[in-house]
Every structure is written in structure tokens, then in C-alpha cells.
Design a protein around this motif. Sequence first.
Motif, PDB file in Angstrom:
ATOM      1  N   ARG A  90       1.000  -1.232   0.016  1.00  0.00           N
ATOM      2  CA  ARG A  90      -0.003   0.126  -0.032  1.00  0.00           C
ATOM      3  C   ARG A  90       0.862   1.234   0.222  1.00  0.00           C
ATOM      4  O   ARG A  90       1.924   1.425   0.802  1.00  0.00           O
ATOM      5  CB  ARG A  90      -1.180  -0.017   1.142  1.00  0.00           C
ATOM      6  CG  ARG A  90      -2.163  -1.116   1.146  1.00  0.00           C
ATOM      7  CD  ARG A  90      -2.790  -1.168   2.577  1.00  0.00           C
ATOM      8  NE  ARG A  90      -1.793  -1.795   3.486  1.00  0.00           N
ATOM      9  CZ  ARG A  90      -2.330  -2.479   4.535  1.00  0.00           C
ATOM     10  NH1 ARG A  90      -3.706  -1.986   4.945  1.00  0.00           N
ATOM     11  NH2 ARG A  90      -1.565  -2.820   5.445  1.00  0.00           N
ATOM     12  N   ARG A  91       0.348   2.345  -1.120  1.00  0.00           N
ATOM     13  CA  ARG A  91       1.241   3.544  -0.985  1.00  0.00           C
ATOM     14  C   ARG A  91       0.011   4.477  -0.880  1.00  0.00           C
ATOM     15  O   ARG A  91      -0.784   4.759  -1.788  1.00  0.00           O
ATOM     16  CB  ARG A  91       1.758   3.661  -2.320  1.00  0.00           C
ATOM     17  CG  ARG A  91       2.677   2.686  -2.609  1.00  0.00           C
ATOM     18  CD  ARG A  91       4.056   3.020  -1.669  1.00  0.00           C
ATOM     19  NE  ARG A  91       5.507   2.489  -2.024  1.00  0.00           N
ATOM     20  CZ  ARG A  91       6.592   2.546  -1.609  1.00  0.00           C
ATOM     21  NH1 ARG A  91       6.642   3.395  -0.546  1.00  0.00           N
ATOM     22  NH2 ARG A  91       7.688   2.005  -2.053  1.00  0.00           N
ATOM     23  N   PRO A  92       0.002   5.046   0.368  1.00  0.00           N
ATOM     24  CA  PRO A  92      -1.076   6.429   0.553  1.00  0.00           C
ATOM     25  C   PRO A  92      -0.857   7.199  -0.361  1.00  0.00           C
ATOM     26  O   PRO A  92       0.170   7.890  -0.748  1.00  0.00           O
ATOM     27  CB  PRO A  92      -0.631   6.921   1.979  1.00  0.00           C
ATOM     28  CG  PRO A  92       0.196   5.500   2.669  1.00  0.00           C
ATOM     29  CD  PRO A  92       1.148   5.078   1.457  1.00  0.00           C
ATOM     30  N   GLN A  93      -2.054   7.609  -0.861  1.00  0.00           N
ATOM     31  CA  GLN A  93      -2.277   8.648  -1.848  1.00  0.00           C
ATOM     32  C   GLN A  93      -2.599  10.087  -1.129  1.00  0.00           C
ATOM     33  O   GLN A  93      -2.423  11.129  -1.921  1.00  0.00           O
ATOM     34  CB  GLN A  93      -3.392   8.302  -2.879  1.00  0.00           C
ATOM     35  CG  GLN A  93      -3.093   7.163  -3.369  1.00  0.00           C
ATOM     36  CD  GLN A  93      -1.993   6.882  -4.317  1.00  0.00           C
ATOM     37  OE1 GLN A  93      -1.774   7.692  -5.331  1.00  0.00           O
ATOM     38  NE2 GLN A  93      -0.886   6.286  -4.028  1.00  0.00           N
ATOM     39  N   GLU A  94      -2.876   9.995   0.124  1.00  0.00           N
ATOM     40  CA  GLU A  94      -3.409  11.285   0.889  1.00  0.00           C
ATOM     41  C   GLU A  94      -2.745  11.246   2.243  1.00  0.00           C
ATOM     42  O   GLU A  94      -2.572  10.299   2.900  1.00  0.00           O
ATOM     43  CB  GLU A  94      -4.639  11.699   0.669  1.00  0.00           C
ATOM     44  CG  GLU A  94      -5.331  11.777  -0.505  1.00  0.00           C
ATOM     45  CD  GLU A  94      -6.856  12.018  -0.428  1.00  0.00           C
ATOM     46  OE1 GLU A  94      -7.386  12.397   0.639  1.00  0.00           O
ATOM     47  OE2 GLU A  94      -7.458  11.925  -1.493  1.00  0.00           O
ATOM     48  N   ARG A  95      -2.489  12.262   2.823  1.00  0.00           N
ATOM     49  CA  ARG A  95      -2.095  12.431   4.186  1.00  0.00           C
ATOM     50  C   ARG A  95      -3.205  12.009   4.967  1.00  0.00           C
ATOM     51  O   ARG A  95      -4.393  12.282   5.007  1.00  0.00           O
ATOM     52  CB  ARG A  95      -1.624  13.918   4.430  1.00  0.00           C
ATOM     53  CG  ARG A  95      -1.151  14.002   5.816  1.00  0.00           C
ATOM     54  CD  ARG A  95      -0.958  15.519   6.313  1.00  0.00           C
ATOM     55  NE  ARG A  95       0.267  16.278   5.355  1.00  0.00           N
ATOM     56  CZ  ARG A  95       1.410  15.909   5.705  1.00  0.00           C
ATOM     57  NH1 ARG A  95       1.925  15.414   6.751  1.00  0.00           N
ATOM     58  NH2 ARG A  95       2.417  16.480   4.852  1.00  0.00           N
ATOM     59  N   GLY A  96      -2.812  11.115   6.040  1.00  0.00           N
ATOM     60  CA  GLY A  96      -3.875  10.613   6.872  1.00  0.00           C
ATOM     61  C   GLY A  96      -4.420   9.398   6.524  1.00  0.00           C
ATOM     62  O   GLY A  96      -5.331   8.883   7.084  1.00  0.00           O
ATOM     63  N   VAL A  97      -4.350   9.043   5.192  1.00  0.00           N
ATOM     64  CA  VAL A  97      -4.968   7.700   4.715  1.00  0.00           C
ATOM     65  C   VAL A  97      -4.512   6.438   5.760  1.00  0.00           C
ATOM     66  O   VAL A  97      -5.576   5.633   6.129  1.00  0.00           O
ATOM     67  CB  VAL A  97      -4.563   7.543   3.460  1.00  0.00           C
ATOM     68  CG1 VAL A  97      -5.052   6.018   2.975  1.00  0.00           C
ATOM     69  CG2 VAL A  97      -5.306   8.557   2.490  1.00  0.00           C
ATOM     70  N   TRP A  98      -3.396   6.565   6.076  1.00  0.00           N
ATOM     71  CA  TRP A  98      -2.791   5.277   6.894  1.00  0.00           C
ATOM     72  C   TRP A  98      -2.379   5.933   8.182  1.00  0.00           C
ATOM     73  O   TRP A  98      -1.235   6.404   8.290  1.00  0.00           O
ATOM     74  CB  TRP A  98      -1.476   4.802   6.024  1.00  0.00           C
ATOM     75  CG  TRP A  98      -1.242   3.468   6.481  1.00  0.00           C
ATOM     76  CD1 TRP A  98      -1.746   2.753   7.501  1.00  0.00           C
ATOM     77  CD2 TRP A  98      -0.368   2.367   5.838  1.00  0.00           C
ATOM     78  NE1 TRP A  98      -1.512   1.504   7.573  1.00  0.00           N
ATOM     79  CE2 TRP A  98      -0.382   1.044   6.569  1.00  0.00           C
ATOM     80  CE3 TRP A  98       0.268   2.425   4.644  1.00  0.00           C
ATOM     81  CZ2 TRP A  98       0.234  -0.053   6.124  1.00  0.00           C
ATOM     82  CZ3 TRP A  98       1.205   1.304   4.200  1.00  0.00           C
ATOM     83  CH2 TRP A  98       0.996   0.044   5.111  1.00  0.00           C
ATOM     84  N   PRO A  99      -3.194   5.868   8.919  1.00  0.00           N
ATOM     85  CA  PRO A  99      -2.783   6.160  10.452  1.00  0.00           C
ATOM     86  C   PRO A  99      -1.428   5.804  11.061  1.00  0.00           C
ATOM     87  O   PRO A  99      -1.046   4.789  10.478  1.00  0.00           O
ATOM     88  CB  PRO A  99      -4.073   5.844  11.517  1.00  0.00           C
ATOM     89  CG  PRO A  99      -5.012   5.551  10.473  1.00  0.00           C
ATOM     90  CD  PRO A  99      -4.441   4.931   9.164  1.00  0.00           C
ATOM     91  N   LEU A 100      -0.641   6.577  11.633  1.00  0.00           N
ATOM     92  CA  LEU A 100       0.599   6.278  12.440  1.00  0.00           C
ATOM     93  C   LEU A 100       0.531   5.147  12.954  1.00  0.00           C
ATOM     94  O   LEU A 100       1.647   4.384  13.033  1.00  0.00           O
ATOM     95  CB  LEU A 100       0.868   7.445  13.323  1.00  0.00           C
ATOM     96  CG  LEU A 100       2.240   7.260  13.800  1.00  0.00           C
ATOM     97  CD1 LEU A 100       3.627   7.248  12.840  1.00  0.00           C
ATOM     98  CD2 LEU A 100       2.792   8.476  14.796  1.00  0.00           C
ATOM     99  N   HIS A 101      -0.464   4.934  13.984  1.00  0.00           N
ATOM    100  CA  HIS A 101      -0.367   3.486  14.616  1.00  0.00           C
ATOM    101  C   HIS A 101      -0.498   2.296  13.889  1.00  0.00           C
ATOM    102  O   HIS A 101       0.065   1.279  14.097  1.00  0.00           O
ATOM    103  CB  HIS A 101      -1.558   3.531  15.687  1.00  0.00           C
ATOM    104  CG  HIS A 101      -3.037   3.725  15.179  1.00  0.00           C
ATOM    105  ND1 HIS A 101      -3.450   5.182  15.106  1.00  0.00           N
ATOM    106  CD2 HIS A 101      -4.054   3.021  14.849  1.00  0.00           C
ATOM    107  CE1 HIS A 101      -4.616   5.000  14.726  1.00  0.00           C
ATOM    108  NE2 HIS A 101      -4.970   3.769  14.535  1.00  0.00           N
TER     109      HIS A 101
END
Length: 233
Positions: free
Chosen positions: A114-125
Amino acid sequence: MSLVTEHSVDVVLPCLNEAGALPWVLARIPDGWRALVVDNGSTDGSAEIARSLGATVVPESRRGFGAACHAGLMAAEAEFVCVCDCDASLDPGLLTGFVRQVAAGEADLVLGRRRPQERGVWPLHARAGNRALATMLHRRTGLRLHDLGPLRAARREALLGLELTDRRSGYPLQMVVRAADAGWRVREEDVPYLPRTGKSKVTGTWRGTYHAVRDMRAVLAEPPYATAAGGAR
């Protein structure tokens, strides 16, 4: 002859209250492939929506990502089986390339990184938990993977031969661990990771991530899995 008509493919879509995402997801299933929407106890009409859009609905009353995935695998009949989240964060149309690699004998199991396309798509935790598991997976199997995401493809009979037993969050990891133990060639491909529709049932909170990591640690603690057939070919 095109890939979608040359090969028989079932796509397993674990589903728990994904009414808002189903139209987008099902519209992107390649022509000629069968969508198996595994209803894991939805209360928002997901099963009815899936049927109305032409999907095959597989009921699974036992809650858990692994329970839903395995119910789909057991219901599948195609030569190749794919898995994709049902929340519109991943495009099942990308699975054509995955199946092509497996069919050509270039890989036995193909996973989407997975390559996030927007900030916040993949939470830090969630990202931290995934990174830790990838490190533990490498120590356990020698595989250098970056992600243990749900977008994946393999041959159905080979997957059944892994005799997967986890029915919770450890199911995706157990598949990779047992595949590695069996000598499978595991390949990773970059895929866009989009904002999901609705809230994640697994990694949407620190608590959910903790339980997922706990389940996966138990998988990593299992003794090496031995198969009589070896590789998936």
C-alpha cells in the motif's frame, strides 16, 4: 484471448457494513471475474446491495477478518483466488496484474504494498504496527516485505493446501508465513492506498491495532509449517 477470459478468478471481499463502498468496489471487479462478498454480519443492507449489483453473497456469522476470508476461500471455485478489502481503499481492478504473474509462473503469491495517496490515509499507529510485523516476519521467514495488506492473489488449490487456521486478524500473516515455509515465491507490488469509506474495524484505533498485532504475534510464534507438496506450482 484476454486475461479475464483466459483464467477463472474469484475475488473474495470480506464485508462488514460497507454499503457505501460496495458500488465503487464491485464496479471495478474485472469483467468475467466473480465477486464473492462475504457478509460478516452487516446491519446496513450490504448483502442486499451486493446481490443487486451482481455479486455472490456468502454469509459468515463468525466475526473476524480471517473467518470472512476463509469462508470466501471455501466458497470459491475458480483456479485463482484474490482477496481485496471492501472499503474502497484498494482497487480490485489492479488484481489483473497479480493474477497474470501467478498464471505465468512468476510468483506463487502476489501481495499489494500500500502506497498512501493522501495524508492521513494510513494512521501512524497502523503504519507502525505494520512495520513492526514486517520486521518480525523477516526474522521468522527471511522474506523482506514492506506490507501485509489484504490485496493479494494465488491459486485456490495451493491456498487450501496451506490449511490456514487463524480466523481473526492473523489470517493474512499466517497465509504469508505458511507460504514461505512451503517454499512459495512471494512477490510484492506497489498499489495506491485510497481514503476508505467508513471507519476501519481493525486498525481505525490504537485498540484495534493492538489486538491485530497480538493476533499476528501468535501466528509468528507457531512452529514452522510443513507441507508435503512444497511450492505452490
